[in-house]
Design a protein around this motif. Structure first.
Motif, PDB file in Angstrom:
ATOM      1  N   HIS A  50       0.740  -1.579   0.274  1.00 51.28           N
ATOM      2  CA  HIS A  50      -0.136  -0.069   0.388  1.00 51.28           C
ATOM      3  C   HIS A  50       1.028   0.922   0.035  1.00 51.28           C
ATOM      4  CE1 HIS A  50       0.738  -0.948   4.454  1.00 51.28           C
ATOM      5  NE2 HIS A  50       0.976   0.335   4.740  1.00 51.28           N
ATOM      6  N   HIS A  52       1.746   5.499   1.026  1.00 49.49           N
ATOM      7  CA  HIS A  52       1.661   6.698   1.692  1.00 49.49           C
ATOM      8  C   HIS A  52       2.891   8.021   1.287  1.00 49.49           C
ATOM      9  CE1 HIS A  52       0.524   4.022   5.591  1.00 49.49           C
ATOM     10  NE2 HIS A  52       1.822   3.669   5.249  1.00 49.49           N
ATOM     11  N   HIS A  94       4.636   0.179   0.261  1.00 46.72           N
ATOM     12  CA  HIS A  94       5.463  -0.665   1.212  1.00 46.72           C
ATOM     13  C   HIS A  94       4.425  -2.178   1.452  1.00 46.72           C
ATOM     14  CE1 HIS A  94       4.393   0.942   5.325  1.00 46.72           C
ATOM     15  NE2 HIS A  94       3.809   1.247   4.671  1.00 46.72           N
ATOM     16  N   GLU A  96       3.801  -4.697   5.341  1.00 43.23           N
ATOM     17  CA  GLU A  96       4.189  -5.099   6.868  1.00 43.23           C
ATOM     18  C   GLU A  96       3.431  -5.999   6.992  1.00 43.23           C
ATOM     19  OE1 GLU A  96       1.509  -1.133   6.538  1.00 43.23           O
ATOM     20  OE2 GLU A  96       3.201  -0.163   8.324  1.00 43.23           O
TER      21      GLU A  96
HETATM   22 MN    MN Z   1       1.777   1.666   5.977  1.00 44.02          MN
END
Ligand code: MN
Length: 272
Positions: A50, A52, A94, A96
């Motif tokens: 996703h 940012h 990125h 996570e």
């Molecule tokens: Mn994130």
């Protein structure tokens, strides 16, 4: 104040402690998510790729292991007690993802805004290992200094404009901790274990609750006192940017036009 139960990424259960309606009151902080669960079903999906843009994310792990990978080629493993500091700047994509299939996963992700002039800066990333986080020890108190400085202890990360302070506090039963704070800074405490009395009125804050500290004239710090079982809490403070905040999901800019640009850049593959 209680957070909102929600889910994000691929169905990760979390409590949104700092919600969008508090972004102005707690400027420069945009969001705080707390996650804590023993159930792999609550976290196993993780946060797949996703984007940012326009702010920084600070992830602090208490328990569990999370793997980070981004479009700038960085990758790192978050382990208990470690921090990942990521400046999205003009953009990263990125993921996570949990690096465990069972056991407890617990920690926090804070979103820290960037001043307008830095929103399109080059992305930056740093893993801060558990041993790299300096600690201050007082009478019955351990303060892990994640950002800023406290009682003469200076963290690895400083932010000139927002002067962010981020402490993880471990208090033994009845222990007391004082932290001076500039009057104009916005600050809050989130208690994640035990009960904590906050301020002169000694208002008791229970676990999974946030207390927003006064920023009225004469507010020059906070006094915290643990209850009979001790307490653990994070204390976060910073200087407000006082700039317009326009958020669209993972993009936080100053104007609607900049948000449209961010979405266009993401769709056109220009973000990473
Ligand atoms: Mn994130």
């Amino acid at each position: 104040m209680q957070g909102q139960a929600t889910s994000d990424g691929a169905g990760v259960k979390l409590v949104r402690v700092l919600t969008q309606d508090l972004q102005h009151r707690l400027d420069p902080f945009l969001m705080l998510d707390a996650f804590g669960t023993d159930n792999p079903g609550d976290y196993i999906g993780g946060f797949p790729d996703h984007p940012h843009r326009g702010f920084e994310t600070v992830t602090y792990m208490l328990e569990g292991r999370m793997r980070h990978r981004d479009s700038a080629g960085n990758q790192g493993l978050l382990v208990p007690g470690s921090v990942q500091w990521m400046t999205a700047g003009r953009g990263v994509i990125h993921s996570e993802m949990p690096e465990q299939e069972d056991g407890r996963m617990e920690g926090f992700q804070l979103w820290l805004n960037l001043p307008a002039r830095d929103k399109m800066c080059a992305p930056w990333y740093r893993d801060i290992g558990t041993a790299e986080i300096p600690e201050w020890q007082g009478d019955g108190v351990l303060a892990r200094v994640i950002a800023g400085h406290s009682h003469g202890v200076t963290a690895l990360v400083q932010r000139e404009t927002t002067q962010v302070l981020y402490l993880d506090l471990h208090l033994e039963p009845g222990a007391r901790f004082e932290q001076p704070l500039p009057t104009e800074h916005n600050a809050f405490v989130y208690v994640y274990r035990g009960d904590l009395a906050v301020g002169a009125g000694e208002q008791t804050v229970r676990p999974q609750r946030m207390a927003i500290l006064a920023n009225t004239p004469g507010s020059d710090g906070v006094v915290l006192k643990a209850g009979a079982d001790g307490a653990r809490a994070i204390l976060i403070a910073g200087r407000p940017l006082k700039e317009p905040i326009v958020q669209h999901g993972p993009f936080v800019m100053n104007t609607r036009h900049e948000i449209i640009q961010a979405v266009d850049d993401f769709r056109a593959g220009r973000l990473a």
